[in-house]
Design a protein around this motif. Sequence first.
Motif, PDB file in Angstrom:
ATOM      1  N   ALA A  10       0.835  -1.199   0.000  1.00  0.00           N
ATOM      2  CA  ALA A  10       0.000   0.000   0.000  1.00  0.00           C
ATOM      3  C   ALA A  10       0.871   1.251   0.000  1.00  0.00           C
ATOM      4  N   ARG A  11       1.954   1.214   0.788  1.00  0.00           N
ATOM      5  CA  ARG A  11       2.850   2.371   0.858  1.00  0.00           C
ATOM      6  C   ARG A  11       3.536   2.613  -0.486  1.00  0.00           C
ATOM      7  N   ILE A  13       2.549   1.694  -3.472  1.00  0.00           N
ATOM      8  CA  ILE A  13       1.580   2.170  -4.463  1.00  0.00           C
ATOM      9  C   ILE A  13       1.326   3.659  -4.246  1.00  0.00           C
ATOM     10  N   PHE A  14       1.196   4.070  -2.972  1.00  0.00           N
ATOM     11  CA  PHE A  14       0.951   5.484  -2.675  1.00  0.00           C
ATOM     12  C   PHE A  14       2.078   6.370  -3.207  1.00  0.00           C
ATOM     13  N   TYR A  15       3.322   6.047  -2.843  1.00  0.00           N
ATOM     14  CA  TYR A  15       4.428   6.912  -3.270  1.00  0.00           C
ATOM     15  C   TYR A  15       4.630   6.859  -4.777  1.00  0.00           C
ATOM     16  N   GLY A  17       2.526   5.974  -7.192  1.00  0.00           N
ATOM     17  CA  GLY A  17       1.397   6.562  -7.908  1.00  0.00           C
ATOM     18  C   GLY A  17       1.390   8.082  -7.814  1.00  0.00           C
ATOM     19  N   SER A  18       1.658   8.606  -6.621  1.00  0.00           N
ATOM     20  CA  SER A  18       1.631  10.057  -6.444  1.00  0.00           C
ATOM     21  C   SER A  18       2.694  10.725  -7.310  1.00  0.00           C
TER      22      SER A  18
END
Lengths: 150, 449
Positions: A10-11, A13-15, A17-18
């Motif tokens: 999840a982490r 994907i967050f970084y 993707g952002s």
Amino acid sequence: MIERLTKTAARNIFYGGSIFFFIIFALLVGDSFRQASQMAEAHPISDSVAAGKRVWEKKACFDCHTLFGEGARFAPEVGKVWLKYGGDKDPAAARDTLKAWFAAQPTNISDRHQMPQFNLSDAELDQLIDFLRWTSAIDTQNWPPKPVTR
Amino acid sequence: MLKYQSQAVAKPYFIGALLIFSLQLLFGLIGASVYVAPTIVPVDLLPFSVVRMIHTNALIVWLLLGFFGSTYYLLPEETERELFSPKLAIIQFWLFFVAAAICVVGYLFGFYDGRSYLEQPMIIKIGIVAVALIFLFNCSMTVLKGRRTVISGILLLGLWGVAVFFLFAFYVPANVVIDKMFWWWVVHLWVEGVWELVMAAILAFMLIKMTGVDREVIEKWLYVIIGTALFSGILGTGHHYYWIGTPGYWKWIGSIFSAVEPLPFFAMVIFAFGMVWKGRRDHPNKAALLWSLGCAICAFLGAGVLGFLHTLSGVNYYTHGTQVTAAHGHLAFYGAYAMVNLAMFSFAMPQLLGRAPYNQRLNIASFWTITGGVILMSLALTFAGILQTHLERVLGMEYMDVQQQLTLFYWIRLAGGAITMIGFLMYLVALLVPNLETAGQPAALKPAE
């Protein structure tokens, strides 16, 4: 679905993707910047237009009016006000009408929103009107929907 | 009652925030009165522009004060150590608070210069950057020296983002198209970007404390929420680039990505209710829990639903620059950012004042009053906006002729504002005045953390 996702995944994907979406955004903004600069070559921003924008900022006109729909909604949209007063056909008459409008404020009519008397000098009025003349040349994708006519 | 002594620095921040919140509400009421009776306040004394400037700036300042205070309150518990420098935190508070006070008085005497929400004179803007640097230094040092958690990491990431994007307030090009594009880098990338990180982190902290749900589960949710927030929110900026002189491709990009913007808010609702459902703990601070759940719901309604209502370019073509925008703005700011702060104040103030258990019944009543007032206000503006869209954008009537048709809705909006103000006064009493019923009781009724 959420059960199978680990915290590390999840982490990441967050970084990832952002950063990805921010790069796309920055590239598109760069292209829009380029097109806006080209527009300013066709319609040069004179010293008077730039000074007029400063009058707009110093008097906080946007805290009542909208410019291309942005600002406060207490007073009319002004992005194409130059065309509304027929500036494309008779610039001198439009300028005079706008100046007379400024001079007539406030109207003190109890059921109409009031605009203060800003006591702008004649030079400042010319600059502000030059700024609004310049904004009327911007391609706003046909916004606002109703053509501004008097 | 505090686990760490330095958490006490949050107290001036929260009280200062509430003071400035009262200023925001007062000028909101004045502005709403001018809408129904345009000559009620002499225009040469106090024009509407100054009323709006103080109303919006006070909102931003009190929310930021709340974020600063909340961060100082939760960082020691997250990092398991005292703040790097409590003294610096107090200095930062007074710098920011006094600058805000000077700014408001200046506005009343005509000292303003800039763009919407960024009317602060240059010297104040520089002061804001200095305050932000003090704050970030203090917090980053605390985190670096203590236990690292996902909550404190995401909170700091959000707060650094707030500071970085504020720098675009200094970029004011003469080309108004470029000016507007980058003005949104402050405004949109704050409220539909990095502020959502701050909000989600504060909400997650409170939910861990109040529900007792495993940190591991909450942290994973947190990444999913802020991921969907930024994936949709960054390119969602495009919904501000439809009609300001920018190219036509933004109509597609803005519509597609901002249509996804309700998703993080929906995830927050599922997350908050899910955690409370799963949680084993029966936390005594029912008021704080109610504010936290209400925050998720109202953020979804205001930012998610009312936002989606006018975000597609085909709809926005007609509604742009009408009261529909104001309706969305009021409920979105209240739900997402005012409520998360009011939740945190309700959660932390009894501890900070050494007054647990406190008068929760009045606090809960204030929750329903304020929320009812803001929803009434937003509904009135939604109806006003739809009518305005039809009369002005479809039929082509003149602006002021249309405004005179909307008076009934503006009266209802004023009533909503008055109810909000009453609810706010109830909240203040509940939070700050010692509870006569429980004041004499022994401290044995302390809540479990």
